[in-house]
Design a protein around this motif. Structure first.
Motif, PDB file in Angstrom:
ATOM      1  N   ALA A 264       0.710  -1.083  -0.089  1.00  0.00           N
ATOM      2  CA  ALA A 264      -0.065  -0.107  -0.011  1.00  0.00           C
ATOM      3  C   ALA A 264       0.840   1.156  -0.036  1.00  0.00           C
ATOM      4  N   LEU A 265       2.124   1.095   0.471  1.00  0.00           N
ATOM      5  CA  LEU A 265       3.031   2.353   0.548  1.00  0.00           C
ATOM      6  C   LEU A 265       3.392   2.921  -0.521  1.00  0.00           C
ATOM      7  N   SER A 266       3.483   1.919  -1.834  1.00  0.00           N
ATOM      8  CA  SER A 266       3.630   2.395  -3.165  1.00  0.00           C
ATOM      9  C   SER A 266       3.117   3.567  -3.804  1.00  0.00           C
ATOM     10  N   THR A 267       1.601   3.812  -3.193  1.00  0.00           N
ATOM     11  CA  THR A 267       0.960   4.672  -3.691  1.00  0.00           C
ATOM     12  C   THR A 267       0.807   6.144  -3.036  1.00  0.00           C
ATOM     13  N   ASN A 268       1.528   5.805  -1.797  1.00  0.00           N
ATOM     14  CA  ASN A 268       1.487   6.787  -0.764  1.00  0.00           C
ATOM     15  C   ASN A 268       2.348   8.067  -1.343  1.00  0.00           C
ATOM     16  N   VAL A 269       1.743   8.999  -1.004  1.00  0.00           N
ATOM     17  CA  VAL A 269       2.630  10.502  -1.541  1.00  0.00           C
ATOM     18  C   VAL A 269       3.748  10.561  -0.780  1.00  0.00           C
ATOM     19  N   TRP A 270       3.630  10.565   0.422  1.00  0.00           N
ATOM     20  CA  TRP A 270       4.671  10.886   1.392  1.00  0.00           C
ATOM     21  C   TRP A 270       5.683   9.837   1.303  1.00  0.00           C
ATOM     22  N   PHE A 271       5.447   8.726   1.330  1.00  0.00           N
ATOM     23  CA  PHE A 271       6.561   7.576   1.121  1.00  0.00           C
ATOM     24  C   PHE A 271       7.161   7.926  -0.215  1.00  0.00           C
ATOM     25  N   ASN A 272       6.805   8.242  -1.267  1.00  0.00           N
ATOM     26  CA  ASN A 272       7.564   8.439  -2.257  1.00  0.00           C
ATOM     27  C   ASN A 272       8.437   9.748  -2.416  1.00  0.00           C
ATOM     28  N   VAL A 273       7.814  10.817  -1.885  1.00  0.00           N
ATOM     29  CA  VAL A 273       8.538  11.898  -1.838  1.00  0.00           C
ATOM     30  C   VAL A 273       9.883  11.810  -0.755  1.00  0.00           C
ATOM     31  N   ILE A 274       9.549  11.150   0.526  1.00  0.00           N
ATOM     32  CA  ILE A 274      10.502  10.842   1.334  1.00  0.00           C
ATOM     33  C   ILE A 274      11.623   9.968   0.468  1.00  0.00           C
ATOM     34  N   PHE A 275      11.182   8.988   0.002  1.00  0.00           N
ATOM     35  CA  PHE A 275      12.241   8.097  -0.604  1.00  0.00           C
ATOM     36  C   PHE A 275      13.125   8.790  -2.062  1.00  0.00           C
ATOM     37  N   PHE A 276      12.233   9.767  -2.484  1.00  0.00           N
ATOM     38  CA  PHE A 276      12.781  10.519  -3.671  1.00  0.00           C
ATOM     39  C   PHE A 276      14.182  11.274  -2.945  1.00  0.00           C
ATOM     40  N   ILE A 277      13.885  11.878  -1.726  1.00  0.00           N
ATOM     41  CA  ILE A 277      14.896  12.588  -1.095  1.00  0.00           C
ATOM     42  C   ILE A 277      15.940  11.860  -0.466  1.00  0.00           C
ATOM     43  N   LEU A 278      15.534  10.543   0.027  1.00  0.00           N
ATOM     44  CA  LEU A 278      16.742   9.771   0.563  1.00  0.00           C
ATOM     45  C   LEU A 278      17.377   9.302  -0.609  1.00  0.00           C
ATOM     46  N   LEU A 279      16.930   8.951  -1.777  1.00  0.00           N
ATOM     47  CA  LEU A 279      17.812   8.255  -2.900  1.00  0.00           C
ATOM     48  C   LEU A 279      18.744   9.440  -3.545  1.00  0.00           C
ATOM     49  N   VAL A 280      18.141  10.574  -3.624  1.00  0.00           N
ATOM     50  CA  VAL A 280      19.234  11.733  -3.977  1.00  0.00           C
ATOM     51  C   VAL A 280      20.036  12.004  -3.059  1.00  0.00           C
ATOM     52  N   VAL A 281      20.140  11.779  -1.760  1.00  0.00           N
ATOM     53  CA  VAL A 281      20.937  11.913  -0.752  1.00  0.00           C
ATOM     54  C   VAL A 281      22.073  10.766  -0.989  1.00  0.00           C
ATOM     55  N   PHE A 282      21.607   9.435  -1.201  1.00  0.00           N
ATOM     56  CA  PHE A 282      22.502   8.279  -1.554  1.00  0.00           C
ATOM     57  C   PHE A 282      23.407   8.754  -2.780  1.00  0.00           C
ATOM     58  N   ALA A 283      22.832   9.215  -3.781  1.00  0.00           N
ATOM     59  CA  ALA A 283      23.041   9.552  -4.996  1.00  0.00           C
ATOM     60  C   ALA A 283      24.591  10.522  -4.946  1.00  0.00           C
ATOM     61  N   VAL A 284      24.255  11.662  -4.137  1.00  0.00           N
ATOM     62  CA  VAL A 284      25.204  12.715  -3.800  1.00  0.00           C
ATOM     63  C   VAL A 284      26.228  12.132  -3.151  1.00  0.00           C
ATOM     64  N   SER A 285      25.931  11.139  -2.118  1.00  0.00           N
ATOM     65  CA  SER A 285      27.240  10.768  -1.219  1.00  0.00           C
ATOM     66  C   SER A 285      27.855   9.746  -2.194  1.00  0.00           C
ATOM     67  N   PHE A 286      27.412   9.130  -3.056  1.00  0.00           N
ATOM     68  CA  PHE A 286      28.202   8.135  -4.121  1.00  0.00           C
ATOM     69  C   PHE A 286      29.093   8.921  -5.184  1.00  0.00           C
ATOM     70  N   LEU A 287      28.463  10.290  -5.396  1.00  0.00           N
ATOM     71  CA  LEU A 287      29.252  10.942  -6.343  1.00  0.00           C
ATOM     72  C   LEU A 287      30.556  11.801  -5.601  1.00  0.00           C
ATOM     73  N   GLY A 288      30.296  11.745  -4.297  1.00  0.00           N
ATOM     74  CA  GLY A 288      31.730  12.256  -3.597  1.00  0.00           C
ATOM     75  C   GLY A 288      31.427  13.091  -2.808  1.00  0.00           C
ATOM     76  N   ALA A 289      30.494  14.077  -2.581  1.00  0.00           N
ATOM     77  CA  ALA A 289      30.028  15.167  -1.844  1.00  0.00           C
ATOM     78  C   ALA A 289      30.176  14.970  -0.396  1.00  0.00           C
ATOM     79  N   PHE A 290      29.894  13.745   0.086  1.00  0.00           N
ATOM     80  CA  PHE A 290      30.262  13.425   1.406  1.00  0.00           C
ATOM     81  C   PHE A 290      29.801  11.881   1.661  1.00  0.00           C
ATOM     82  N   GLU A 291      30.312  11.220   2.777  1.00  0.00           N
ATOM     83  CA  GLU A 291      30.188   9.961   2.996  1.00  0.00           C
ATOM     84  C   GLU A 291      29.136   9.628   4.144  1.00  0.00           C
TER      85      GLU A 291
END
Length: 665
Positions: A264-291
């Motif tokens: 049911a979470l897959s269609t929840n707006v807040w679930f999707n927005v939070i994990f969008f932010i989370l994955l962007v943070v993960f991506a920036v970490s991998f790109l070398g901005a921080f660990e």
């Protein structure tokens, strides 16, 4: 190995799957007592964690299990009541009372005495099942007892006839066949999650935090062990410990959120927005901005336990690896958990098993064959390149979650062209990086490009070029599960994109009826308003196909893009039925006069359009997953049994034909 990283992108699209909650399967059998007496036996096989209520429950409790036997022709008589097993009587947390129920399997027996020659007895059972957190709506299942053949008859095995038009020979297709196809799709979804997770584990091996640990750890086991056999044994235990740690993590996610709640979470707006932010943070970490690292105190405490020796010490060595390597494995594990959690069920456990298996295998294999260590490439700048590539993949995947939120809210901010443009920009930048035109903070000097890096760059470049026509309406079937649907677009057809199919819908060349619109790019006329769609179907004399769908439903998009365009299927959808698409995750508010009380959740109001259609699907059709297709007549009665995700175009076509033929009779 570098080619595997890019393969992740293409295989993730296979991971969507549909899930129908059907916790009880009924079967029947007959025991002959004498020439005139028979025992009708109904057996309920109940899924794990669910329970079926007894025939007698306290007042204001759940719906009791009730058996009705059709004796309209007075060919038999009931001898006593329907008998049931012992079951269990405990305090039910859902209804807050002592209730008797059954788990695993329940058997009910009814003695009858026949007064004339009959071959079978028909009836039905009404029942309700719950787990510790939720209940399914009351359900009716037809039962059939064969007296002469004395064999078990499963209620879900009814054979139905499928035919096209009067000139075609009916094609026999069983409901079990369709259920088998749906089950196969579910299994494929789990296998694809395992495969993606397994590849992700190998990708994690090639990061700077994990790869150098392989020779160090293997050397430790071979040197500290009394003999080679002991070293191999300890390395295997080390690998198993890694698997246990990550599987426990997946089990914790499933246990905390619940198997059905995850879906049911897959269609929840807040679930999707939070994990969008989370994955962007993960991506920036991998790109070398921080660990992203866990507290050093954790690593120190675990490391001190690793010195204890024996099985406990080896387990804590594996836990120390998981903590120390978190800056590299954490984002990958997080992404896998997010992706698999949105699928529901045991997907997080399967994902963590695949991921940890890929990490654990090298340690055991290199311990068994230490000579292989000489063939490993030396650590160097290429490990950071792997991290950066994973960062770009994380960034691209993040926009899928933002797109889900935009679709559910119908904001039209991240329409199809915008989404594809972002992906082209992300992968285009990755091409420049792989060709050495861009350098990031932790990169080593690049005097020349290796063959592997050049090959991966060419693959990414080809993929980027492939996406460009999508800006002008191309379907992009390889990534059909990711972008918004084609009708959610500024220009659904686009420059140079021809319409699909050669069949004309009613009113294609004239004015569309009130409430109708054309689904691009197939030009299927559809309604989103139930009442207007039914009224139009009555006017033109066609059956109705209800399409319970969702804006964030991956398998819905796959059906619309891969099955509906098949010429024989498209012809029926455009010419022989009236399509009503009901989006269960539509978060637009209902009109003030349409706000009503929920029948499933007393005291709650249905405030959104999607809630209305979701409750309708659950109550009327005993299903709560999408896609879900129902063909009904003008009295709003089912013509054939509904189907869910059915990627086999031939089966789907036959199902449509069956519904149309039954409507014409």
């Amino acid at each position: 190995m570098k080619h595997i990283l890019f393969a992740l992108l293409f295989t993730i699209s296979l991971s969507g799957f549909s899930q129908i909650l059907d916790p009880v399967k009924w079967s029947t059998s007959v025991e002959k007592i004498s020439d005139t007496e028979y025992k009708l036996i109904s057996t309920a096989d109940i899924d794990t964690s669910w329970h079926l209520y007894a025939q007698f429950v306290p007042e204001n409790g759940p719906i009791p299990t009730t058996f009705i036997y059709d004796n309209s022709e007075e060919t038999f008589s009931l001898e006593g009541n329907t008998l049931e097993g012992k079951g269990r009587t405990i305090f039910d947390p859902v209804f807050e009372m002592q209730i008797k129920f059954f788990e695993g399997q329940a058997q009910f027996e009814q003695l009858i005495k026949v007064s004339s020659a009959i071959n079978k007895v028909e009836g039905f059972v009404e029942y309700m099942v719950c787990d510790d957190t939720q209940c399914m709506p009351p359900t009716e299942v037809e039962l059939e007892f064969i007296l002469e053949e004395n064999n078990a008859v499963t209620s879900a095995s009814t054979t139905t006839a499928v035919a096209g038009n009067a000139k075609e020979t009916p094609v026999k297709i069983s409901e079990k066949h369709i259920e088998k196809e749906e089950s196969s799709a579910t299994n494929k979804g789990l296998w694809s999650i395992f495969f993606i997770a397994f590849l992700s584990g190998f990708a994690a091996l090639l990061t700077p935090c994990v790869f150098p640990m392989i020779p160090m750890t293997v050397s430790f086991f071979t040197k500290q062990s009394k003999n080679k056999a002991a070293g191999i044994k300890n390395a295997i235990i080390y690998g198993v410990s890694i698997i246990v740690i990550y599987v426990l993590l997946g089990s914790a996610v499933t246990g905390i959120f619940g198997a059905s709640a995850l879906n049911a979470l897959s269609t929840n707006v807040w679930f999707n927005v939070i994990f969008f932010i989370l994955l962007v943070v993960f991506a920036v970490s991998f790109l070398g901005a921080f660990e992203i690292v866990l507290p050093n105190s954790w690593a120190n405490k675990v490391d001190s336990q690793a010195d204890r020796g024996g099985l406990v010490g080896i387990f804590f060595m594996a836990l120390a690896l998981a903590i120390v390597s978190f800056s590299c494995t954490g984002p990958i594990v997080g992404t896998l958990l997010v992706e698999s959690a949105s699928k529901g069920g045991i997907a997080p456990i399967i994902g963590m098993f695949g991921f940890s298996l890929a990490i654990a295998l090298p340690f055991a294999l290199f311990a068994a064959f230490p000579g292989w260590l000489n063939s490993l490439p030396k650590s160097g700048g290429w490990l950071n390149t792997v991290k950066v590539v994973l960062g770009f993949l994380e960034l691209a995947l993040a926009f899928k979650f933002l797109s889900n939120a935009d679709l559910v809210l119908q904001l039209h901010i991240l329409e199809r062209e915008v989404f594809i443009a972002i992906w082209i920009a992300v992968f285009g930048t990755l091409v420049f990086y792989l060709f050495g035109k861009i350098q990031l903070p932790h990169d080593s000097p690049l005097p020349h490009i290796s063959v592997g890096r050049l090959s991966l760059g060419l693959i990414v470049l080809s993929f980027t070029i492939y996406m460009i026509p999508g800006l002008w309406g191309a379907p992009l079937n390889i990534i059909s599960a990711f972008p918004p649907p084609q009708e959610y677009s500024e220009s659904p057809y686009g420059v140079g994109f021809s319409k699909v199919g050669g069949f004309a819908s009613t009113d294609t060349h004239g004015e569309l009826p009130e409430g109708a619109h054309l689904l691009a790019p197939h030009d299927i006329m559809a309604f989103n308003d139930y009442d207007k769609g039914v009224a139009y179907a009555k006017k033109v004399g066609k059956p109705i196909m209800l399409d319970f769908t969702g804006w964030a439903c991956v398998n819905c998009r796959k059906m619309e893009q891969n099955v509906w365009p098949e010429p024989s299927v498209l012809s029926i959808l455009k010419n022989d039925v009236v399509l009503i698409s009901l989006y269960v995750d539509d978060k637009r508010p209902l009109a003030e006069g349409d706000v009503v009380d929920s029948q499933l959740k007393p005291g709650k109001k249905l405030k959104y359009i999607g809630q209305k259609w979701s409750e309708m699907q659950t109550i009327k059709y005993k299903s709560n997953s999408q896609p879900f297709y129902v063909i009904i007549d003008h009295d709003e009665e089912k013509l054939v049994e509904p189907v869910a995700y059915l990627p086999d175009a031939t089966l789907y076509k036959n199902w449509l034909k069956e519904g149309v033929l039954k409507f014409k009779k």
